[in-house]
Design a protein around this motif. Sequence first.
Motif, short mmCIF file in Angstrom:
data_model
loop_
_atom_site.label_atom_id
_atom_site.label_comp_id
_atom_site.label_asym_id
_atom_site.label_seq_id
_atom_site.Cartn_x
_atom_site.Cartn_y
_atom_site.Cartn_z
N GLU A 95 -5.37 -0.97 -9.19
CA GLU A 95 -4.24 -1.80 -8.50
C GLU A 95 -3.09 -0.90 -8.23
N ASP A 96 -2.96 0.50 -8.68
CA ASP A 96 -1.81 1.26 -8.47
C ASP A 96 -2.22 2.52 -7.22
N GLN A 98 -3.11 3.10 -3.87
CA GLN A 98 -3.12 2.69 -2.39
C GLN A 98 -3.63 3.61 -1.32
N CYS A 208 7.45 -2.32 -2.30
CA CYS A 208 6.82 -2.68 -3.59
C CYS A 208 8.13 -3.34 -4.36
N GLU A 209 8.06 -4.52 -5.06
CA GLU A 209 9.13 -5.12 -5.65
C GLU A 209 9.09 -4.72 -7.32
N GLN A 210 10.11 -4.21 -7.52
CA GLN A 210 10.08 -3.89 -9.01
C GLN A 210 10.30 -5.02 -9.99
N CYS A 217 5.33 0.10 -9.65
CA CYS A 217 5.73 0.71 -8.41
C CYS A 217 5.93 2.09 -8.15
N GLN A 220 2.81 3.75 -8.19
CA GLN A 220 1.91 3.82 -6.75
C GLN A 220 2.80 4.78 -5.92
N GLN A 224 0.80 7.90 -3.86
CA GLN A 224 0.89 8.28 -2.12
C GLN A 224 0.96 9.78 -2.08
#
Length: 304
Positions: A95-96, A98, A208-210, A217, A220, A224
């Motif tokens: 889920e982390d 992306q 991304c909402e903390q 977040c 993620q 990246q």
Amino acid sequence: MSPRRPFALSLLVAALALSACQTTAPRAAAPATHPVAADTPAAAHGPAPHDNLNAVVWMQQAAEYAAVTETVYHAAQARLDEALRDKHWDALPPEDRQTPADTLPPAVIVDVDETVLDNSPYQARLIRDDQEYDEVSWSTWVKARKARPVPGAVAFAQAAAARGITVLYISNRAVDLDQATLDNLKAAGFPIKDASVFMGLGTFVPGCEQNGSEKACRRQLAGQHYRILMQLGDQLGDFTEIVANTPEGRSALLQQYRDWFGVRWFMLPNPSYGSWEPALFNNDWTQPVETRRRAKRESLNTAN
């Protein structure tokens, strides 16, 4: 992990439900007494009970503590070359992740508090002074830049850097403590590529909402830019999001990822604080100390 109180509050806010811990600054629920004259009643009865006393003394004085942390870091270092060779090796939970990882440069994620830096002197001061964690005393401690490295941590981080692996520090220390933290890490011998390697609580991640002090977040964001070979921490929340901070929820999360521990994920020992503790009393730090202590005693398995 760091701090414990922000983690617990985030659970209460998010589900009304730390940082690796932090947390993420550590908190110590350990009432103590100040030195008193020998003829006072307190002296006759001895010091009050301290929930955190044995934990902190063990971390500071027991050779076994250093043996455990050295064991963990040796095991992690032994996996570095294998992880580096395998372009499909990734330590981020699905889920982390992306961004496809196979073409990205390698990195490892480490928590700061009780993973690479030892804050037991701060915990010891709380016991000595009959205090619990608070942001003011924690900030003062961090800005003093006195935390020493956890045994084995520097050698592991330097071994990673020598292989061209970036060391990322994802911590629930607030971002306004970034310079003090980077200074402390550098002074202790940890490799610091640049200021971006520290991702504290409050780091802005676009899109991304903390969720309180959860690190999803920031993981993620790391994903990246890097292929994450390993994660190291002292709390389950340092590796993946804890959806239900209950003993049952935490056990289920461990079972889900049990094959990753010792391979992609490496857990450091921290008996002095963590999200495991409020899980035993409904994540409610507003309860009196005795109420919290009763809940912990009731959780004991006496095999009756």
